[in-house]
Design an enzyme around this catalytic site. Sequence first.
Site, PDB file in Angstrom:
ATOM      1  N   HIS A  99     -45.378  -8.836  34.704  1.00  0.00           N
ATOM      2  CA  HIS A  99     -44.458  -9.896  35.113  1.00  0.00           C
ATOM      3  C   HIS A  99     -45.341 -11.031  35.625  1.00  0.00           C
ATOM      4  O   HIS A  99     -46.419 -10.775  36.188  1.00  0.00           O
ATOM      5  CB  HIS A  99     -43.562  -9.476  36.279  1.00  0.00           C
ATOM      6  CG  HIS A  99     -42.711  -8.272  36.045  1.00  0.00           C
ATOM      7  ND1 HIS A  99     -43.169  -6.994  36.175  1.00  0.00           N
ATOM      8  CD2 HIS A  99     -41.397  -8.167  35.742  1.00  0.00           C
ATOM      9  CE1 HIS A  99     -42.183  -6.153  35.941  1.00  0.00           C
ATOM     10  NE2 HIS A  99     -41.094  -6.828  35.673  1.00  0.00           N
ATOM     11  N   ASP A 102     -46.694 -10.462  39.022  1.00  0.00           N
ATOM     12  CA  ASP A 102     -47.645  -9.355  39.229  1.00  0.00           C
ATOM     13  C   ASP A 102     -49.080  -9.853  39.145  1.00  0.00           C
ATOM     14  O   ASP A 102     -49.982  -9.266  39.741  1.00  0.00           O
ATOM     15  CB  ASP A 102     -47.551  -8.284  38.133  1.00  0.00           C
ATOM     16  CG  ASP A 102     -46.181  -7.714  37.950  1.00  0.00           C
ATOM     17  OD1 ASP A 102     -45.405  -7.719  38.916  1.00  0.00           O
ATOM     18  OD2 ASP A 102     -45.890  -7.258  36.822  1.00  0.00           O
TER      19      ASP A 102
HETATM   20  C1  XLS Z   1     -36.943  -1.889  36.008  1.00  0.00           C
HETATM   21  C2  XLS Z   1     -37.531  -2.228  34.725  1.00  0.00           C
HETATM   22  C3  XLS Z   1     -38.676  -3.213  34.778  1.00  0.00           C
HETATM   23  C4  XLS Z   1     -38.918  -3.792  33.417  1.00  0.00           C
HETATM   24  C5  XLS Z   1     -39.695  -5.044  33.399  1.00  0.00           C
HETATM   25  O1  XLS Z   1     -36.213  -0.934  36.145  1.00  0.00           O
HETATM   26  O2  XLS Z   1     -37.905  -1.048  34.092  1.00  0.00           O
HETATM   27  O3  XLS Z   1     -39.818  -2.618  35.287  1.00  0.00           O
HETATM   28  O4  XLS Z   1     -39.537  -2.868  32.594  1.00  0.00           O
HETATM   29  O5  XLS Z   1     -39.094  -6.060  34.115  1.00  0.00           O
END
Ligand code: XLS
Length: 435
Positions: A99, A102
């Site tokens: 993200h 991140d």
């Molecule tokens: C949350 C999601 C997230 C996505 C990416 O539950 O799995 O981690 O994979 O935003």
Amino acid sequence: MEFFKSIPTVKYEGKDSWNPLAFHYYNPNEVILGKPMREHLRFALSWWHTMCAEGADMFGRGTADKSFNGKTPMEIYKNKALAAFELMEKLSIDYFCFHDRDIAPEGTTLAESNANLDEIADFIGDLMQKTGKKLLWGTANCFNHPRFMHGAGTSPEADVFAYAAAQIKKAMEITVKLGGNGYVYWGGREGYETLLNTDMGKELDNLAYLLKLTSDHGRLIGFKGDFYIEPKPKEPTKHQYDFDAATVVGFLRKYGLDFKLNIEANHATLAGHTFEHELRTAAVNGAFGSIDANQGDLQLGWDTDQFPTNVYDTTLCMLEVLRAGGFTNGGLNFDAKTRRGSNTPEDIAYAYIAGMDAFALGLRMAVKVIEDGRLDAFVKARYASYDSGIGKRISDRTVTIEELEQHALTQGEVAPVPSGRQEYLENLLNGILFS
Ligand code: XLS
Ligand code: NI
Ligand code: NI
């Protein structure tokens, strides 16, 4: 600087070794069905869980420190990048996913956040050049900040919609710049808690518009990969709009969006489905894309994001992947984190090795099932009545409703319908896997 001193370069030692810091089933360059394992599996490191999550939960603060000796915010995030590449190198992981928030610290303004992102994206780009590691997909975190408390594209506040569009535009640009194979939209807080305060129709229309605007921008700047929606039924909101694969396929069709799906194991189970059901639903709708590899705990009702170790599940998953023709732009992203109590660097290595070996074993098992052929032959034979007579006319779509009525009226009672042989097949599957 070496960040993971206690983790060596992990090698394949085969199933007779019991070195916990070795692979027992994942042999990256071994060719299976004409392709090296690494290309079948396309493993990715998830930046958020691996480089950021410190194990905090509702009842306690973190148990691990992920600042990687950085002193300033930018130094911390640069060190995260160095540590991530060290880990990918040591674990033979070819891809990563992130993200925007991140990889770089959020600033006090959007412009400042963007500048931070640009600086770190260039830094990551250099590391990619040096190591050959690749970006499986990027995404934007439009759910953490309080401004997104009622959603991003589905927020009742137009200013929030605008902010999300701007943030996704930037995340898209970074993804394209780093050669991303995909761009993921996970619904974040796109859902609702109560209809008493919600205009569902407006929210869905707005969400689709946000996806259209931002994905069109991606194509405009040269993005050639796949856009994915990642279905999830609940958490954080009670009703997430991207409930499951079937719901998302309906949404995409309604709004004419050319997206594929990123299926997550734990989200499938939260939706009351099996992982393989979600994968098959994506595939039969031409939307099979990528996978968030993890597993939940069936006794718990939330997204525990555990590293996948259930070989039965990885086998059935890889069977679906092989049947769908394998990954093109997608891969297996470990959207998984070590438990709060597993808080050392070695635990991260053990976890990835466990997940990678479980999928490598799943791939090997899936190949066994396909090469054995009896399961596929059974399914084919089960539908054989569509190959001749009235069945053939149904298959060819040439039959009329009157002919069908005539057939039903004249044939008498339908001959005893054959057994589905579920238990026999379950046992056959075990026989194939464990022979
Ligand atoms: C949350 C999601 C997230 C996505 C990416 O539950 O799995 O981690 O994979 O935003
Ligand atoms: Ni996910
Ligand atoms: Ni998840």
